[in-house]
Write a protein that holds these residues in place. Sequence first.
Motif, short mmCIF file in Angstrom:
data_model
loop_
_atom_site.label_atom_id
_atom_site.label_comp_id
_atom_site.label_asym_id
_atom_site.label_seq_id
_atom_site.Cartn_x
_atom_site.Cartn_y
_atom_site.Cartn_z
N SER A 132 0.80 -1.23 0.00
CA SER A 132 0.00 0.00 0.00
C SER A 132 0.83 1.28 0.00
N LYS A 133 2.11 1.19 0.34
CA LYS A 133 2.93 2.41 0.42
C LYS A 133 3.61 2.75 -0.90
N THR A 134 3.32 2.02 -1.95
CA THR A 134 3.88 2.30 -3.27
C THR A 134 2.76 2.77 -4.19
N ASP A 170 14.11 -1.17 3.24
CA ASP A 170 15.44 -1.41 3.79
C ASP A 170 16.14 -0.10 4.17
N PHE A 171 15.35 0.93 4.45
CA PHE A 171 15.94 2.24 4.75
C PHE A 171 16.89 2.16 5.94
N ASP A 172 18.09 2.73 5.76
CA ASP A 172 19.11 2.74 6.81
C ASP A 172 19.79 4.10 6.78
N ILE A 173 19.70 4.85 7.87
CA ILE A 173 20.25 6.20 7.92
C ILE A 173 21.75 6.20 7.63
N LYS A 174 22.43 5.07 7.92
CA LYS A 174 23.87 5.01 7.69
C LYS A 174 24.22 5.01 6.21
N LYS A 175 23.27 4.62 5.36
CA LYS A 175 23.51 4.65 3.92
C LYS A 175 23.33 6.05 3.34
N GLN A 209 11.21 7.40 0.59
CA GLN A 209 10.69 6.84 -0.65
C GLN A 209 11.80 6.73 -1.69
N ILE A 210 11.59 5.86 -2.65
CA ILE A 210 12.52 5.68 -3.77
C ILE A 210 11.75 5.94 -5.06
N GLN A 217 6.60 6.04 -6.85
CA GLN A 217 7.21 6.29 -5.55
C GLN A 217 7.00 5.05 -4.71
N LYS A 218 8.07 4.37 -4.33
CA LYS A 218 7.88 3.18 -3.52
C LYS A 218 8.62 3.31 -2.19
#
Length: 439
Positions: free
Chosen positions: A57-59, A131-136, A115-116, A126-127
């Motif tokens: 649902s978030k895409t 795997d969001f990681d603040i370190k990236k 979002q990507i 927009q998906k």
Amino acid sequence: MKHTKASEESNLHFLFRIFWSSIVGIFIIIPGFMILYVINETLRFIANTRLRRKYGSKTHVLEEGSDAVWLYKAQNGKRQILYLAINDEPMDLEKHRQNYLDKVLCRPAYQKLKQIFAVDFGFNIQKYDKDFDIKKHVKIFEGSEDRVFTEDELMDHVLPVLSEEMDDSKPQWEDVIIPKFKYERTDSKLRSARVFRVHHAYMDGGSNLLMIADTQYEGKDKFPFVVDPTAPPKIALWKRALYKFNCVLLFAWVILHGLYAPTAKVVRNRFRTPKLSGKTNYGWSKPVPMELLQKIRTATGQSMPTILMSVLGGAIRKLNDKFPCKRFSDNDQNEITVGMVAGIFPYPDLKLKNRHSIFHMKIDVSDKTPLSRLASTCGTMQKAVWDPHAYLNLFIPGLFGRTPIWFSDACMSVMGFPLVLSNIPVAQKVGHEFIQRAP
């Protein structure tokens, strides 16, 4: 007498333009648009249904057309912006990451950063980055932990690396820290630098200023810049209503005019570039003497943008004199057509968005005294404020940005400007050094 006749001809031309634009718009463009709108919204609904089944649902299909147009990839073009800030003090990486977690990524206005942007089912989408990681996203520039970078190394080696294409296979925004920075090797002062690189589809310069002010400044320094994009407009309500009405009347003319001229393929001057080379030069000028600009402003009553535009016209004139080039028309030595970037204020909220326009403007580069050029530039800037292109060049791309990729990209391919002028408002206090590079 000649001036009066020319004015009458100009007024007749303007009235004729409004008349035929209204006729074409009412009887051809609006009915056709309504049919295409229904078809397009049906296709978007189908695409969204399939996206939810595939990703969750978030895409969804990218909602804002003004964001989607920045996903168009021109040959050798750049779709990201680099913001470079020089800090007098060292930066703490972990503290900076925590600031993003506590003040940015937890706020509804900035959820877009999770979002990507990608392409699927024929639309820009927009998906959600599961795997969001603040370190990236917030990190130290590779190889800079124990190395001191100078200004030349920053411009020649760091920024070209950070300007590489950002697609959905890697982070589309990054806040990169350079722990040790000196303008010159001989400098005794050790500074730090940070480069915020972001895909243009996330936001424009105005939104970035608001995010910085909202999340990195407190108290009396809550908004450290000279221009606040959310400030109420100083133009009278009736004037704004008249301008919007003028935009409605000239809507058809702007659409048709934008399809054939004056695009980059038609405009001819020394800055006309048939094909981008793919090479980008980075650099900054010496600091602008604000005290001198204030004196000029006080003495002439002109705005800062007008003064800077006039100075640019004089600089281009000197360039033409020192390095003559082929002229395509007699006006080439007197004026240069450029693309002017303008934010459409006020921004309604802090939500990340693209709310700026690019429209053509002619810069006076004729052989004049500085004061004469300043006066003519003032007239040009005053006309530009009421140019319907300023608003419609945001509104119209926002419409075709909601269409399937093949149509949106076809529209973007016919748009272009021989030279684009963009700026970011300066800080109110000495100590904030900030530059922007737009694609």
